[in-house]
Design a protein around this motif. Structure first.
Motif, PDB file in Angstrom:
ATOM      1  N   ALA A  50      15.734   6.519   8.697  1.00 38.07           N
ATOM      2  CA  ALA A  50      16.037   6.995   7.857  1.00 38.07           C
ATOM      3  C   ALA A  50      15.708   7.901   6.127  1.00 38.07           C
ATOM      4  O   ALA A  50      16.689   8.380   6.181  1.00 38.07           O
ATOM      5  N   LEU A  51      15.397   6.844   5.900  1.00 36.98           N
ATOM      6  CA  LEU A  51      14.305   7.089   4.832  1.00 36.98           C
ATOM      7  C   LEU A  51      13.447   8.330   4.687  1.00 36.98           C
ATOM      8  O   LEU A  51      13.649   9.320   4.226  1.00 36.98           O
ATOM      9  N   ALA A  52      13.380   8.659   5.577  1.00 30.82           N
ATOM     10  CA  ALA A  52      12.165  10.103   6.241  1.00 30.82           C
ATOM     11  C   ALA A  52      13.623  11.360   5.846  1.00 30.82           C
ATOM     12  O   ALA A  52      12.639  11.943   5.875  1.00 30.82           O
TER      13      ALA A  52
ATOM     14  N   ILE B  57       0.677  -1.052   0.077  1.00 32.82           N
ATOM     15  CA  ILE B  57      -0.342  -0.125  -0.243  1.00 32.82           C
ATOM     16  C   ILE B  57       0.831   1.488   0.260  1.00 32.82           C
ATOM     17  O   ILE B  57       0.238   2.148  -0.744  1.00 32.82           O
ATOM     18  N   CYS B  58       1.800   0.854   1.048  1.00 32.25           N
ATOM     19  CA  CYS B  58       2.657   2.571   0.944  1.00 32.25           C
ATOM     20  C   CYS B  58       3.691   2.471   0.385  1.00 32.25           C
ATOM     21  O   CYS B  58       4.590   2.670   1.107  1.00 32.25           O
ATOM     22  N   GLY B  59       3.935   1.295  -0.143  1.00 33.77           N
ATOM     23  CA  GLY B  59       5.266   1.003  -1.324  1.00 33.77           C
ATOM     24  C   GLY B  59       5.746   2.733  -2.407  1.00 33.77           C
ATOM     25  O   GLY B  59       4.934   3.140  -1.406  1.00 33.77           O
ATOM     26  N   ALA B  60       6.909   2.866  -3.139  1.00 36.31           N
ATOM     27  CA  ALA B  60       7.013   4.280  -3.922  1.00 36.31           C
ATOM     28  C   ALA B  60       5.730   4.410  -4.817  1.00 36.31           C
ATOM     29  O   ALA B  60       5.925   4.317  -6.300  1.00 36.31           O
ATOM     30  N   ALA B  61       4.671   4.557  -4.307  1.00 41.06           N
ATOM     31  CA  ALA B  61       3.667   5.662  -5.289  1.00 41.06           C
ATOM     32  C   ALA B  61       3.978   7.140  -5.411  1.00 41.06           C
ATOM     33  O   ALA B  61       4.326   7.646  -5.013  1.00 41.06           O
ATOM     34  N   ASP B  62       3.931   6.681  -6.906  1.00 42.58           N
ATOM     35  CA  ASP B  62       4.549   7.920  -7.612  1.00 42.58           C
ATOM     36  C   ASP B  62       3.532   9.454  -6.963  1.00 42.58           C
ATOM     37  O   ASP B  62       3.764  10.120  -7.080  1.00 42.58           O
TER      38      ASP B  62
ATOM     39  N   GLY C 246       6.696   5.612   7.839  1.00 42.41           N
ATOM     40  CA  GLY C 246       7.613   5.835   7.103  1.00 42.41           C
ATOM     41  C   GLY C 246       8.240   6.500   5.892  1.00 42.41           C
ATOM     42  O   GLY C 246       9.804   6.991   6.397  1.00 42.41           O
ATOM     43  N   ASN C 247       8.516   6.865   5.002  1.00 40.03           N
ATOM     44  CA  ASN C 247       9.107   7.684   4.073  1.00 40.03           C
ATOM     45  C   ASN C 247       8.914   8.753   4.605  1.00 40.03           C
ATOM     46  O   ASN C 247       9.832   9.638   3.799  1.00 40.03           O
ATOM     47  N   GLY C 248       8.055   9.712   5.511  1.00 39.25           N
ATOM     48  CA  GLY C 248       7.821  10.671   6.268  1.00 39.25           C
ATOM     49  C   GLY C 248       7.843  12.340   4.762  1.00 39.25           C
ATOM     50  O   GLY C 248       7.387  13.230   5.006  1.00 39.25           O
ATOM     51  N   VAL C 249       6.784  10.687   3.713  1.00 41.32           N
ATOM     52  CA  VAL C 249       5.907  11.992   2.269  1.00 41.32           C
ATOM     53  C   VAL C 249       5.078  13.236   3.366  1.00 41.32           C
ATOM     54  O   VAL C 249       5.377  14.460   2.925  1.00 41.32           O
ATOM     55  N   LEU C 250       3.972  12.835   4.413  1.00 39.47           N
ATOM     56  CA  LEU C 250       3.376  13.753   4.852  1.00 39.47           C
ATOM     57  C   LEU C 250       4.397  14.309   5.507  1.00 39.47           C
ATOM     58  O   LEU C 250       3.341  15.693   5.810  1.00 39.47           O
ATOM     59  N   ALA C 251       4.943  13.918   6.610  1.00 37.23           N
ATOM     60  CA  ALA C 251       5.148  14.878   7.304  1.00 37.23           C
ATOM     61  C   ALA C 251       5.890  15.857   6.919  1.00 37.23           C
ATOM     62  O   ALA C 251       6.192  17.263   7.496  1.00 37.23           O
ATOM     63  N   CYS C 252       6.638  15.754   5.872  1.00 38.75           N
ATOM     64  CA  CYS C 252       7.289  16.240   5.198  1.00 38.75           C
ATOM     65  C   CYS C 252       6.355  17.402   4.353  1.00 38.75           C
ATOM     66  O   CYS C 252       6.763  18.688   4.318  1.00 38.75           O
ATOM     67  N   GLU C 253       5.473  16.998   3.717  1.00 34.37           N
ATOM     68  CA  GLU C 253       4.622  17.866   2.818  1.00 34.37           C
ATOM     69  C   GLU C 253       3.915  19.030   4.393  1.00 34.37           C
ATOM     70  O   GLU C 253       3.057  20.152   3.668  1.00 34.37           O
ATOM     71  N   ALA C 254       3.753  18.552   5.421  1.00 36.87           N
ATOM     72  CA  ALA C 254       2.848  19.272   6.471  1.00 36.87           C
ATOM     73  C   ALA C 254       4.533  20.709   7.303  1.00 36.87           C
ATOM     74  O   ALA C 254       3.197  21.098   7.320  1.00 36.87           O
ATOM     75  N   ALA C 255       5.076  20.159   7.048  1.00 36.85           N
ATOM     76  CA  ALA C 255       6.725  21.214   7.707  1.00 36.85           C
ATOM     77  C   ALA C 255       6.714  22.028   6.347  1.00 36.85           C
ATOM     78  O   ALA C 255       6.481  23.072   6.667  1.00 36.85           O
ATOM     79  N   LEU C 256       6.117  21.788   5.105  1.00 32.56           N
ATOM     80  CA  LEU C 256       6.135  22.458   3.332  1.00 32.56           C
ATOM     81  C   LEU C 256       5.013  23.755   3.890  1.00 32.56           C
ATOM     82  O   LEU C 256       5.374  25.402   3.060  1.00 32.56           O
ATOM     83  N   ILE C 257       4.391  23.595   4.412  1.00 37.41           N
ATOM     84  CA  ILE C 257       2.670  24.283   4.471  1.00 37.41           C
ATOM     85  C   ILE C 257       3.117  25.255   5.617  1.00 37.41           C
ATOM     86  O   ILE C 257       2.631  26.456   5.873  1.00 37.41           O
TER      87      ILE C 257
ATOM     88  N   ALA D  91       7.986  13.588  13.224  1.00 34.94           N
ATOM     89  CA  ALA D  91       7.805  12.173  12.291  1.00 34.94           C
ATOM     90  C   ALA D  91       8.310  10.973  13.357  1.00 34.94           C
ATOM     91  O   ALA D  91       9.421  11.310  13.404  1.00 34.94           O
ATOM     92  N   ILE D  92       7.626  10.687  13.231  1.00 39.43           N
ATOM     93  CA  ILE D  92       7.681   8.984  14.773  1.00 39.43           C
ATOM     94  C   ILE D  92       7.620   8.091  13.626  1.00 39.43           C
ATOM     95  O   ILE D  92       6.883   7.862  12.731  1.00 39.43           O
ATOM     96  N   ASP D  93       8.333   7.276  14.003  1.00 36.48           N
ATOM     97  CA  ASP D  93       8.744   6.006  13.352  1.00 36.48           C
ATOM     98  C   ASP D  93       9.225   4.930  13.628  1.00 36.48           C
ATOM     99  O   ASP D  93      10.817   5.219  14.501  1.00 36.48           O
TER     100      ASP D  93
END
Length: 229
Positions: free
Chosen positions: A81-83, A23-28, A55-66, A72-74
């Motif tokens: 490390a990926l995040a 589900i959470c893999g490398a979705a474009d 996970g890989n930090g995408v949502l955390a990153c987008e929230a920070a850019l806002i 970001a907790i994992d």
């Protein structure tokens, strides 16, 4: 302080769940989906946001850019490390924390939003309740909790459908491999949708909305009630 030798070992679950990876893999379009979710949740600059199981930090990153202040907790060192790499590449100011739902550090009533996607199912139901109580305590009154997870929306019917047929139905309605679904059903702790709703409301949350748009997928928007004057 109570002894912790009986405490559930979250780290024992690292690397087990291939169904979630699919589900959470490398979705474009992961960044687009994250932005859409954050817009729906009304995230604003200055908010304190926690993404537990980032996970890989995408949502955390987008929230920070806002402009949000993001934790970001994992519990997985590899995911964290990926995040860290992802947020560094995007020049997003995100704090990382190596912890899980039962161990993340927080100050009571401190977060404007907590998000957790495909993480809660790692815990047995008793420990789900403990985790939800911690999330409830960490949120400000009136703040939201956004949860997505693998849940069993349907119930196996012993007279009309064997467990094998039920599993096949779930597999055919998802882009999962058979092995990943079998591994999840055997080794993970997903629960029924109706049990999940009871766990959430018993923790104190108001259930704002639910979405069961696939046989193994639940999305919940919840709110910690505002303080009564």
């Amino acid at each position: 302080m109570l002894a912790r030798d009986w405490y559930y070992n979250e780290r024992s679950r690292i690397g087990l769940d291939n169904a979630v990876a699919s589900i959470c893999g490398a979705a474009d379009d992961a960044d687009l989906r994250a932005r859409a979710a954050l817009k729906m949740l009304g995230v604003k600059p200055g908010w304190r946001v926690a993404d537990i199981g980032c996970g890989n930090g995408v949502l955390a990153c987008e929230a920070a850019l806002i402009g949000a202040e993001v934790d970001a907790i994992d519990i997985s060192p590899a995911m964290l490390a990926l995040a860290e790499l992802y947020t560094r590449d995007r020049r997003a100011a995100v704090r990382t924390q190596s912890a899980g739902l039962l161990s993340f550090a927080y100050e009571p009533n401190s977060y404007d939003l907590i998000v957790s996607e495909f993480t809660l199912h790692h815990l047995p139901d008793f420990w789900k309740a403990v985790a939800l109580a911690r999330i409830f305590a960490a949120l400000k009154p009136g703040a939201n909790f956004f949860l997505r997870d693998i849940v069993y929306v349907g119930v196996p019917d012993g007279t009309e459908r064997s467990i094998e047929q039920w599993a096949d139905f779930a597999i055919k309605n998802h882009d999962f491999s058979r092995d990943s679904v079998i591994t999840h059903m055997r080794d993970e702790n997903s629960t029924f949708a109706w049990v999940m709703e009871r766990l959430l409301t018993e923790a104190g949350f108001t259930l704002i909305s639910t979405d069961y748009h696939a046989p193994l997928h639940g999305t919940y928007l919840l709110q910690k009630p505002a303080e009564q004057g």
